[in-house]
Design an enzyme around this catalytic site. Structure first.
Site, PDB file in Angstrom:
ATOM      1  CB  ILE A   1      -0.915   0.082   1.237  1.00  0.00           C
ATOM      2  CG1 ILE A   1      -1.951  -1.034   1.270  1.00  0.00           C
ATOM      3  CG2 ILE A   1      -1.631   1.446   1.268  1.00  0.00           C
ATOM      4  CD1 ILE A   1      -2.906  -0.985   2.462  1.00  0.00           C
TER       5      ILE A   1
ATOM      6  N   GLY B   1      -6.317  10.177   4.139  1.00  0.00           N
ATOM      7  CA  GLY B   1      -7.243   9.043   4.092  1.00  0.00           C
ATOM      8  C   GLY B   1      -7.093   8.123   2.895  1.00  0.00           C
TER       9      GLY B   1
ATOM     10  N   GLY C   1      -4.538   6.027   2.101  1.00  0.00           N
ATOM     11  CA  GLY C   1      -4.081   4.715   2.540  1.00  0.00           C
ATOM     12  C   GLY C   1      -5.191   3.916   3.190  1.00  0.00           C
TER      13      GLY C   1
ATOM     14  CE1 TYR D   1      -1.225  -2.033   6.435  1.00  0.00           C
ATOM     15  CE2 TYR D   1       1.087  -1.523   6.761  1.00  0.00           C
ATOM     16  CZ  TYR D   1       0.005  -1.680   5.919  1.00  0.00           C
ATOM     17  OH  TYR D   1       0.150  -1.484   4.574  1.00  0.00           O
TER      18      TYR D   1
END
Length: 176
Positions: free
Chosen positions: A97, A107, A109, A143
């Site tokens: 990504i 926003g 990602g 993450y």
């Protein structure tokens, strides 16, 4: 930025994929690596031959994030035997990504990530996994914020430099 669109990449998008892939990778990692290692990696990972092979693989999918038809980021997913390591049929790998620096914090990602989770659910995956460079705290925090936990480490070779990636996973059945 509500005018961001996510669309699947096709072989017709080869040049644009190479351009966004090289540029976003360079922006993300150039400051922490030698020019020689960066150039070697970019030439190998984003060659037309390699990208055509990846785009033709039924177990890999790419998606662009665009604003007014300008590509500002992309996502690469791998399934089954095309995963870089685990190759678990009940898993989906987020291999990449990347978002252009000027669009960080807007926003993009998260939209690409949401697309990855949507596809993983459509494929009835039990979990999603990825590897992230240990020296990339921005990505690690992204993450973790999305529920991923560390489960292992592996070596990622950038040119001649062996680097450590943190492997992270998100169990989907616990997050429905």
């Amino acid at each position: 930025m509500s005018n961001i669109e996510i669309r699947k990449v096709t072989t017709n998008d080869l040049e644009e994929l190479q351009k966004i892939g090289r540029l976003s990778f360079y922006e993300t990692f150039a400051s922490g690596n030698t020019e020689e290692n960066m150039n070697k990696y970019l030439d190998e990972a984003f060659s037309f031959t390699k990208l055509i092979t990846e785009l033709s693989d039924n177990n890999s999918e790419f998606y662009f994030a665009t604003i007014d038809n300008k590509v500002i980021g992309y996502l690469k997913l791998n399934f089954g035997q095309s995963q870089t390591e685990l190759q678990d049929n009940k898993a989906v790998e987020i291999e990449r990504i990347y978002v252009l620096k000027e669009y960080h914090g807007k926003g993009v990602g998260q939209l690409l990530y949401d697309q990855a989770i949507k596809i993983a659910r459509q494929k009835n995956a039990d979990y999603v996994w990825l590897g992230v460079w240990e020296k990339n705290p921005r990505a690690i925090n992204f993450y973790k914020k999305n529920g991923f936990v560390e489960f292992d480490k592996h070596i990622f070779k950038l040119g001649n430099d062996e680097q450590t990636d943190i492997m992270m996973k998100l169990k989907l059945n616990e997050n429905k």
